[in-house]
Design a protein around this motif. Structure first.
Motif: not given
Length: 315
Positions: A184-207
């Motif tokens: 959901e976060v990736a879709d918002l930032l990289c989709g609707e808000l047009a931030v390039p995926p290479s500029r987004v870091i998602l943390g705590h994926l191990n949890r």
């Protein structure tokens, strides 16, 4: 924005290759009313952590502590100078529960403006957005998602982060609440808000070690942060190697990042707790090398952070 990509550290902008071995998500200073009595507020202890990290081969620590949670920016610069370890500071805003209501009210209509000022002009004394900006400049924007959803607060901060990114080029790092809502976060930032995926870091994926979700998120092209490796109650140590192996063999080696995420005094080695920041290199790194190979681990600790935290800054 012009020129070659540079990483904005508390001692100035450096070439991405200068980062070398990087702890991509940690905290030297942090204080939240959610963790009363466990504040990271000891400069000597922070310095000891950095020296132990350097002795283990570490060269850069990225502090994800955002606005209002005891960033201690001037101390970050002094510690970096004293230890020779690069430190990257953050602007941004955490979950609402970390802040008193008066702080939320004070910044409600100017969040993006504060982020941009921290990134381009420097972090203000005492973390007061109206104070003189005497501190070093921030090098990333840290925001946070909700538990399994992008709630109203998360959307507000992410819209501001996207605006600040468009003005500065800064990377956006996201605290995922217990590792959830990654897609959901990736879709918002990289989709609707047009931030390039290479500029987004998602943390705590191990949890939230759901491999199907992780593969979907990896396919968006964002960077994938695995941090807090000592937290067995967060399903990390006994699953993280398998998750990283599956993602690497699926072609996502170039998106993987590792961090320690030391957020409490009890987790700090230099304060008599542990395992602290050095654990990433003293214990987790050799374990991952045995399982994944030196090349994959080198990518996670060196070449990937160099790309994730670099930007073509406006000034």
């Amino acid at each position: 924005m012009t020129g070659e990509p540079r990483v904005r550290t508390v001692r100035g902008d450096v070439a991405p290759s200068s980062l070398e071995v990087c702890d991509a998500h940690d905290h030297l200073f942090f204080a939240s009313r959610q963790l009363a009595g466990q504040e990271l507020d000891d400069a000597a202890a922070a310095g000891a952590e950095l020296r132990a990290f350097a002795a283990a081969g570490g060269r850069t620590v990225v502090q994800w502590t955002p606005f209002g949670l005891n960033r201690r920016a001037a101390d970050l610069a002094a510690l970096s100078e004293a230890t020779g370890v690069h430190v990257v500071a953050a602007t941004g805003f955490h979950r609402a529960e970390h802040y008193p209501a008066d702080v939320l009210d004070r910044v409600s209509d100017r969040l993006a403006e504060i982020f941009v000022a921290d990134l381009l002009d420097g972090i203000p004394a005492g973390d007061d957005p109206d104070a003189e900006r005497t501190g070093p400049r921030a090098g990333l924007i840290k925001v946070a998602g909700g538990f399994h959803v992008v709630d109203r607060h998360a959307r507000w901060t992410m819209v501001a982060a996207a605006q600040a990114h468009q003005e500065t080029g800064a990377p956006i790092a996201v605290h995922l609440e217990l590792g959830t809502a990654a897609r959901e976060v990736a879709d918002l930032l990289c989709g609707e808000l047009a931030v390039p995926p290479s500029r987004v870091i998602l943390g705590h994926l191990n949890r939230n070690p759901d491999l199907r979700v992780l593969r979907e998120v990896a396919d968006t092209g964002v960077f994938l942060g695995f941090d807090g490796p000592s937290r067995a109650n967060h399903a990390t140590d006994w699953r993280v190697t398998d998750l990283l192996f599956e993602l690497a063999t699926s072609g996502h080696t170039g998106q993987l990042l590792l961090g320690g995420d030391t957020t409490t005094a009890a987790a700090r080695l230099s304060s008599g707790g542990g395992p602290g920041i050095p654990y990433l290199l003293t214990t987790l790194r050799p374990r991952l090398v045995r399982a994944l190979g030196e090349d994959v681990v080198q990518a996670m600790l060196v070449s990937n952070p160099a790309r994730a935290f670099a930007a073509r800054w406006r000034r």
